[in-house]
Design a protein around this motif. Structure first.
Motif: not given
Lengths: 292, 286
Positions: A262-263, A266-271, A273-274, B67, B203-204, B206-207, B223
């Motif tokens: 899950a982490s 979420f990390t892939v999603m954040a990157r 997004s950037l 961010s 998102a990073v 969020s968990p 998130s």
């Protein structure tokens, strides 16, 4: 660095793309040679320079990287100087009508701060211990009770709630725990190497259970309790992890794998997004290709 | 062929992602966005205080330009929602590089919604000390922030003169890229001063925040870019987050396809290697 063919290619290709497209935008009149226009061009150039690292390390990337670090440090220093040191320390002490009695609250921390800097002078470095002892004492006194209350005690209640029947999930937790531990036991008896059933079957089963909980809207809190207990078992090394203990700790591994997955997601999603943020800038503000 | 695919140069993956994201931006295909309950909680809390005399929300900008794509749309949406409901907004920053971003968000929305500085909103700027600053605010707001970013006295501005301490705010929302939600706000503000806290994170991180939702220390969470798009949907504006969701989906699709292809190739190759080793062993025996 430029002896590397990949580095040379990255430098020339990315510099060429930037120059060609910038000239096109200037010629088309989309970007004017004003402060704003130059800001967009600088931003686009630095973005492409940083992206060029994806092809290979190169001088363009190094320039942008060093510029970023330097600008960020200078900006932070200027901000702290004007908004903290001048506004909260120098001006009240030297340019205000406050009395000495009112200024003690500024003078004492300032002296402690100066003593901290004494660390760079070997002869007087011992003075910094006074400030350090204050920092450590204050930090421990404030942080330890706050962290115990906030990060431990406040978390215990919602974790234990389903076990104590507060959210009606007590039956589910029992069934979930028995099924997961039984499956873990059977899987461990069947054996399996690194890519055997140990690796993929458990987390898959657990994921299915999570999905059922999610769509049915029940039992998620119970699963959290099962997970917490199983993971604690996994990190309890005073007992050999065989038999029932081994099975429970295996369930703990499955929970950990799902948490890491899950982490990572979420990390892939954040990157991404950037990347999208930069692409919106490049295609929108720089190239004017997006309809907003 | 399988070997080639297994050893593919990673730059090809970067190129696929780049092309996929660019194509989704240039030829957008609208996708439905359904706000989650965590995002709705933040939105509904702000809605619930509208009409209250001197209703004020504190927004803490605890992020930097790195961010911006994820958190700036949420900041803009929350400010817009507050202004539309005549709720006062006070901004502050625990990160020095958030100052410019906060100013940009406030300037653009206040201009669009016709709100006045000092009366409807203010920005207090950056202060060092995170924990000590929060503790100060909890005891004496005007002592912690004597003046705002422009040098106006907070005890004299209509937007802040009724704020005595942190608990005077009707709602606090922290927009955080690092550990300020759990390390500072939850630990020192929520549990000590019993304030109502909502969060917006990348998102990073969020968990790491989900346990605080379960315990109620955070009453809602926005998130990443997806959360920001959900918030824009609730505020009924199409901002950069909503526009970013189509490329986000395209990139995810490419990554999922790559994972499926990679795993399939891996298992095919493994089966082939096993067969070869079995036939090799039989040959040796005969």
């Amino acid at each position: 660095m430029m002896h590397n063919p990949g580095s040379r290619t990255a430098t020339f290709v990315f510099a060429g793309i930037f120059l060609a497209l910038s000239i096109w935008q200037l010629a088309a009149g989309h970007i004017a040679l004003t402060v704003d226009g130059l800001g967009v061009l600088t931003g686009a150039g630095l973005t492409l320079a940083l992206f060029s690292f994806l092809y290979d390390d190169n001088p363009l990337f190094k320039i942008a990287e060093h510029l970023y670090v330097g600008v960020a440090a200078a900006y932070g220093l200027a901000l702290v100087w004007f908004q903290v040191i001048l506004a909260d320390l120098v001006n009240p002490i030297f340019f205000s009508t406050a009395t000495i009695r009112q200024l003690w609250v500024l003078i004492v921390p300032s002296v402690l701060g100066i003593l901290l800097i004494m660390r760079i002078v070997p002869k007087f470095s011992w003075l910094s211990r006074i400030s350090f002892s204050y920092v450590v004492g204050f930090g421990a006194g404030i942080s330890i009770p706050a962290y115990i209350a906030s990060q431990l005690l406040e978390q215990v209640h919602p974790t234990l709630a389903p076990a104590l029947g507060w959210d009606g999930g007590d039956k589910f937790i029992l069934i979930a725990a028995i099924v997961l531990i039984a499956v873990a036991y059977l899987v461990s008896r069947r054996g399996g190497g690194d890519l055997g059933m140990n690796s993929w079957f458990g987390p898959t089963l657990l994921s299915v259970v999570f999905l059922i909980c999610y769509f049915q809207g029940v039992g998620a809190a119970s699963l959290v309790l099962v997970g917490v207990a199983a993971v604690l078992f996994y990190f309890f090394f005073s007992v050999e992890h065989t038999g029932a203990v081994g099975a429970i700790s295996r369930v703990g591994i499955w929970f950990l794998m799902i948490a890491f997955g899950a982490s990572f997601g979420f990390t892939v999603m954040a990157r991404i997004s950037l990347l999208i943020g930069r692409m919106q800038f490049l295609l929108g503000d720089w190239l004017h290709l997006l309809k907003i | 062929m399988i070997q080639k695919l297994l050893n593919i140069d990673r730059r090809w993956i970067f190129l696929f992602i780049f092309v996929g994201v660019a194509a989704a931006m240039l030829f957008p295909l609208p996708l439905p966005i359904r706000p989650s309950s965590d995002v709705k909680n933040v939105y509904n809390t702000i809605e619930s205080i509208k009409g209250k005399p001197n209703a004020t929300v504190l927004l803490s900008f605890d992020y930097g330009p790195g961010s911006e794509p994820e958190l700036q749309p949420t900041a803009i949406s929350i400010i817009r929602q507050c202004f539309r409901n005549n709720i006062k907004v006070v901004g502050m920053a625990l990160w020095p590089d958030a100052v410019g971003l906060a100013q940009a968000a406030f300037d653009s929305v206040s201009r669009a919604e016709g709100k006045e500085y000092g009366k409807d909103w203010t920005f207090l700027g950056y202060k060092t000390g995170s924990v000590t600053l929060i503790l100060n605010m909890g005891e004496d707001f005007h002592g912690a922030f004597n003046v705002d970013y422009r040098g106006n006295k907070t005890s004299e501005m209509p937007v802040t003169q009724h704020i005595a301490k942190l608990g005077s705010f009707d709602y606090v929302v922290t927009l955080a890229a690092g550990k300020t939600i759990d390390g500072v706000w939850v630990t020192y503000a929520v549990d000590r001063y019993r304030i109502k806290l909502g969060g917006a994170t990348t998102a990073v991180t969020s968990p790491d925040m989900f346990p605080y939702l379960q315990s109620g220390q955070l009453n809602g969470l926005v998130s990443g870019l997806a959360g920001a798009a959900e918030y824009e949907t609730l505020v009924r504006t199409q901002g950069s987050a909503t526009r970013g969701m189509q490329p986000q989906s395209a990139a995810h699709l490419i990554i999922i396809i790559s994972i499926i292809i990679g795993n399939t190739m891996y298992f095919v190759q493994r089966r082939r290697d096993r067969r070869q080793s079995v036939s090799g062993n039989e040959g040796t025996r005969s």
